[in-house]
Write a protein that holds these residues in place. Structure first.
Motif, short mmCIF file in Angstrom:
data_model
loop_
_atom_site.label_atom_id
_atom_site.label_comp_id
_atom_site.label_asym_id
_atom_site.label_seq_id
_atom_site.Cartn_x
_atom_site.Cartn_y
_atom_site.Cartn_z
N VAL A 196 34.62 34.82 45.26
CA VAL A 196 33.72 33.66 45.15
C VAL A 196 32.42 34.13 44.50
O VAL A 196 31.73 35.02 45.02
CB VAL A 196 33.43 33.04 46.52
N ILE A 197 32.10 33.55 43.35
CA ILE A 197 30.93 33.95 42.58
C ILE A 197 30.23 32.71 42.03
O ILE A 197 30.66 31.58 42.27
CB ILE A 197 31.31 34.89 41.41
N GLN A 198 29.16 32.94 41.28
CA GLN A 198 28.46 31.85 40.62
C GLN A 198 28.95 31.72 39.18
O GLN A 198 29.38 32.69 38.56
CB GLN A 198 26.96 32.11 40.65
N ASN A 199 28.89 30.51 38.65
CA ASN A 199 29.40 30.24 37.32
C ASN A 199 28.72 31.10 36.25
O ASN A 199 29.37 31.62 35.34
CB ASN A 199 29.22 28.75 36.99
N GLU A 200 27.41 31.28 36.37
CA GLU A 200 26.68 32.09 35.39
C GLU A 200 27.15 33.55 35.43
O GLU A 200 27.18 34.22 34.40
CB GLU A 200 25.17 32.02 35.66
N PHE A 201 27.51 34.03 36.60
CA PHE A 201 28.01 35.39 36.74
C PHE A 201 29.38 35.53 36.10
O PHE A 201 29.67 36.52 35.42
CB PHE A 201 28.05 35.76 38.22
N LEU A 202 30.24 34.52 36.28
CA LEU A 202 31.54 34.54 35.64
C LEU A 202 31.39 34.52 34.12
O LEU A 202 32.10 35.25 33.41
CB LEU A 202 32.38 33.34 36.09
N ASP A 203 30.46 33.72 33.61
CA ASP A 203 30.23 33.68 32.16
C ASP A 203 29.83 35.06 31.64
O ASP A 203 30.27 35.49 30.56
CB ASP A 203 29.13 32.66 31.83
N TYR A 204 29.01 35.77 32.40
CA TYR A 204 28.60 37.11 31.98
C TYR A 204 29.81 38.04 31.94
O TYR A 204 30.00 38.79 30.97
CB TYR A 204 27.54 37.66 32.94
N MET A 205 30.63 38.01 32.98
CA MET A 205 31.79 38.91 33.02
C MET A 205 32.77 38.60 31.91
O MET A 205 33.39 39.52 31.34
CB MET A 205 32.46 38.83 34.40
N ARG A 206 32.93 37.35 31.56
CA ARG A 206 33.82 36.99 30.44
C ARG A 206 33.35 37.66 29.16
O ARG A 206 34.15 38.06 28.32
CB ARG A 206 33.82 35.48 30.25
N GLY A 207 32.03 37.75 29.00
CA GLY A 207 31.50 38.32 27.77
C GLY A 207 31.52 39.84 27.73
O GLY A 207 31.54 40.42 26.65
N GLU A 208 31.51 40.47 28.90
CA GLU A 208 31.39 41.92 28.96
C GLU A 208 32.71 42.64 29.24
O GLU A 208 32.83 43.84 28.99
CB GLU A 208 30.36 42.31 30.03
N PHE A 209 33.70 41.92 29.80
CA PHE A 209 34.97 42.54 30.18
C PHE A 209 36.12 41.76 29.55
O PHE A 209 35.93 40.66 29.04
CB PHE A 209 35.12 42.58 31.71
N LYS A 210 37.30 42.33 29.61
CA LYS A 210 38.47 41.72 28.99
C LYS A 210 39.05 40.66 29.94
O LYS A 210 39.72 40.98 30.92
CB LYS A 210 39.52 42.79 28.70
#
Length: 303
Positions: A196-210
Motif C-alpha cells: 500500500v503506497i501513495q499514487n505519487e510514489f508509484l509514479d516515481y517507481m514507474r519512472g525509475e524501475f522496470k
C-alpha cells in the motif's frame, strides 16, 4: 485539487494544517493519532514526551500532498477493505482478523488480514505499508506551521533556514528489495502480498524501475499487488484517502524490477502457526469495527 503552499507541513495529527478553525491547542496537547486512536508514535528523540504528529507535507512542482507517516494510510480501514477480494477462500460465516507484525523469512509483514473458521486459518493476505522518508528534519517547518496557526512555540528551530527534502530513491529501492524478499514466500504458499503506497510514489517507481511487465488493472492470480492511494481535497479539515490504481505481478516480476532473482522460501504451516498464535477477540476485524481493530493492532508511542 486545491492549491497547496510549497514545501511545508499540510497535515498535523490528521487535520489540515492550513485550517485555523480547528481546535489546535487541544490537538497539540492530546497528541492523538486519529488513525490509530493512540498517541502519535513519532516522537522527538531529544524530547520523547513530544509527539511530532506530521502526517503529510507538500512537495514538488506544482506542490502535491506527500504522505510521510504509514499510520496515515490506516484512514477508516479502507486499505484493508480493499484487500478483501484477495481472500479467495473466505466464505460467509468465516471471521476476519487483523494481525500486526508477523515475522517471516525476509522480515516482518506489517499486517495480515486473516480469514478463520473455528479459530483456524483458512486464508490470509499480507499487507505492507510504505510512505515517503524525508531528508533533513521536518521539525522546524512543523513549528513554523504551528506558529502560523496562532500558537506560540518559543522554539529557536523556527528561525532555522534548513529545509527538508524527500528521499524518493532510497525509499523506493528499500521497499522493493523488501517486497522481493517476501514475494517468493507468498508465491510458494499461494497467497497474496499487497504493498500500500501513495499514487505519487508509484509514479516515481514507474519512472525509475522496470515496471512495464506489471498488470494494470491488477490480475487476481498474481502474487504481488500494489494499491496506490491519493488524498482528496479537505472537507471539514480532513483529507480522505481514495484508491487511485491497482497493479500486480509475480515474484519474478519484482525481481525483474530490481534485476535480481528471488531467493526466499517458507512453509505455509510456519506462517499459519504465527497467525494462529496471535489471533484473538482483540484482532477481530470487519469494515464496521475497523477503528477498534486498527487501534488494537497499532504500535504505542515510543515503541
Amino acid at each position: 485539487m486545491v492549491n497547496l503552499p510549497p514545501r511545508t507541513v499540510i497535515e498535523l495529527f490528521g487535520l489540515d494544517a492550513t485550517d485555523s478553525n480547528q481546535p489546535w491547542g487541544a490537538v497539540l496537547s492530546e497528541q492523538e493519532c486519529p488513525f490509530t486512536h493512540k498517541r502519535c508514535y513519532k516522537v522527538r528523540k531529544s524530547a520523547p514526551e513530544i509527539s511530532i504528529g506530521t502526517c503529510a507535507v507538500s512537495f514538488g512542482k506544482p506542490p502535491a500532498p506527500i504522505l510521510i507517516c504509514p499510520s496515515r494510510l490506516l484512514d477508516r480501514g479502507q486499505i484493508f477493505t480493499d484487500c478483501l477480494h484477495l481472500l479467495t477462500l473466505h466464505e460467509p460465516g468465516n471471521e476476519l482478523h487483523l494481525v500486526p507484525e508477523v515475522k517471516i523469512p525476509g522480515g516482518n509483514v506489517d499486517y495480515f488480514l486473516v480469514s478463520t473458521k473455528n479459530d483456524k486459518v483458512v486464508d490470509f493476505v499480507g499487507i505492507e505499508l510504505q510512505t515517503l522518508d524525508t531528508t533533513g528534519s521536518v521539525w522546524p517547518e512543523r513549528q513554523r506551521v504551528v506558529e502560523r496557526l496562532g500558537i506560540a512555540t518559543n522554539d529557536p528551530a523556527v528561525d532555522t533556514t534548513k529545509a527538508f527534502g524527500m528521499n524518493w530513491k532510497m525509499t523506493a529501492k528499500t521497499i522493493l528489495v523488501q517486497m522481493h524478499h517476501k514475494a517468493s514466500t507468498f508465491e510458494h504458499v499461494n497467497r497474496k502480498l499487497v504493498l500500500v503506497i501513495q499514487n505519487e510514489f508509484l509514479d516515481y517507481m514507474r519512472g525509475e524501475f522496470k515496471f512495464d511487465h506489471f498488470h494494470e488493472p491488477a490480475t487476481i492470480s498474481d502474487t504481488v499487488h500494489m494499491h496506490a492511494y491519493g488524498l482528496k481535497d479537505p472537507i471539514q479539515g480532513h483529507r480522505a484517502l481514495g484508491l487511485a490504481s491497482r497493479i500486480s505481478t509475480d515474484a519474478v516480476g519484482i525481481g525483474e524490477a530490481l534485476e535480481v532473482q528471488a531467493e526466499t522460501r517458507v512453509e505455509f504451516e510456519a506462517i499459519v502457526a504465527s497467525l494462529e498464535a496471535k489471533i484473538s477477540a482483540d484482532t477481530r476485524f470487519s469494515p464496521f469495527n475497523a477503528g477498534e481493530a486498527i487501534q488494537n493492532a497499532a504500535p504505542d508511542a515510543g515503541e
